[in-house]
Design an enzyme around this catalytic site. Structure first.
Site, mmCIF file in Angstrom:
data_model
loop_
_atom_site.group_PDB
_atom_site.id
_atom_site.type_symbol
_atom_site.label_atom_id
_atom_site.label_comp_id
_atom_site.label_asym_id
_atom_site.label_seq_id
_atom_site.Cartn_x
_atom_site.Cartn_y
_atom_site.Cartn_z
ATOM 1 C CE1 TYR A 1 42.779 48.419 34.446
ATOM 2 C CE2 TYR A 1 43.358 49.414 36.464
ATOM 3 C CZ TYR A 1 42.346 48.733 35.780
ATOM 4 O OH TYR A 1 41.112 48.609 35.932
HETATM 5 O O1 LIG Z 1 36.323 50.668 35.791
HETATM 6 P P1 LIG Z 1 35.746 49.306 35.337
HETATM 7 O O2 LIG Z 1 34.553 49.368 34.602
HETATM 8 O O3 LIG Z 1 36.882 48.581 34.591
HETATM 9 O O4 LIG Z 1 35.452 48.598 36.466
HETATM 10 P P2 LIG Z 1 36.158 47.207 37.298
HETATM 11 O O5 LIG Z 1 35.568 47.279 38.716
HETATM 12 O O6 LIG Z 1 37.718 47.274 37.162
HETATM 13 O O7 LIG Z 1 35.872 45.947 36.509
HETATM 14 P P3 LIG Z 1 34.516 44.878 36.421
HETATM 15 O O8 LIG Z 1 33.290 45.792 36.322
HETATM 16 O O9 LIG Z 1 34.855 44.209 35.446
HETATM 17 O O10 LIG Z 1 34.570 44.204 37.793
#
Ligand SMILES: O=P(O)(O)OP(=O)(O)OP(=O)(O)O
Length: 155
Positions: free
Chosen positions: A29
Site C-alpha cells: 500500500y
Molecule cells: O481486503 P480487501 O477487501 O481490500 O481485499 P483484496 O484481496 O486486497 O482486494 P480485491 O478483493 O479487490 O481483490
C-alpha cells in the site's frame, strides 16, 4: 466503481479440489488509511493500481477504482510502499452461479485463508459451500490494508 463483496473465513482446504485457477498476488500500500487505500498489486505478470474507499455500514459495499499499469512500474512503486507486503495465492472456485476468490496467505499472514464473493446487490442469494466459515465482511481486521500493517501472525 462500486463493489459489493462479502468475506468469509475458510474452515478447511476442501476448496482446493474445486479450484480451477490459481494466481500468485503480491501487493502493498502507498496508503493504508481505510478511508482511501491506494494499493499496488502484481498478479502473475500484470501490474495494477487500485484505490478503495471505506465500507458502508454493513461493510459490503465499497467504492473501488482500478487500472492496469505496466509490470515494471508496479515493481518500482512497490519499493516506495509502506512496509508490510501481502503475499497470497488466489484460488478461483465456482459454486453455483458465483465465483469465490479464496486467498491463501503466506509470509506474515500465513495460516489465514479468506474467501470473497462479489455480488450484484447486497441482498443477492448465493450458495455457501461446506468449507465456508464465519462471515467477516464487517471486520476491518481482515481488510488486506489492515493485514499489511497488523499481520495475522501478530494477532
Ligand atoms: O481486503 P480487501 O477487501 O481490500 O481485499 P483484496 O484481496 O486486497 O482486494 P480485491 O478483493 O479487490 O481483490
Amino acid at each position: 466503481m462500486i463493489e459489493i463483496e462479502r468475506k468469509f473465513l475458510v474452515l478447511s482446504d476442501d476448496f482446493i479440489n474445486e479450484a480451477f485457477a490459481k494466481k500468485r498476488i503480491v501487493q502493498a500500500y502507498l496508503n493504508s488509511n481505510p478511508e482511501r487505500t491506494v494499493r499496488i498489486r502484481i498478479k502473475e505478470e500484470k501490474g495494477f493500481l487500485t484505490i478503495k474507499g471505506k465500507g458502508n455500514a454493513t461493510g459490503t459495499t465499497r467504492l473501488e477504482w482500478e487500472t492496469e499499469i505496466p509490470l515494471q512500474d508496479a515493481e518500482k512503486l512497490l519499493t516506495i510502499c509502506e512496509s508490510g507486503t501481502i503475499d497470497k495465492i488466489r484460488h478461483e472456485v465456482k459454486v453455483g452461479n458465483h465465483m469465490y476468490e479464496v486467498d491463501v496467505f503466506a509470509g506474515e499472514n500465513e495460516g489465514l485463508i479468506v474467501a470473497e464473493i462479489e455480488l450484484q446487490s447486497e441482498d443477492e442469494i448465493f450458495k455457501k459451500p461446506s468449507w465456508l466459515g464465519k462471515e467477516v465482511t464487517n471486520d476491518e481486521r481482515f481488510y488486506n490494508a489492515y493485514l499489511s500493517v497488523k499481520p495475522f501472525k501478530s494477532w
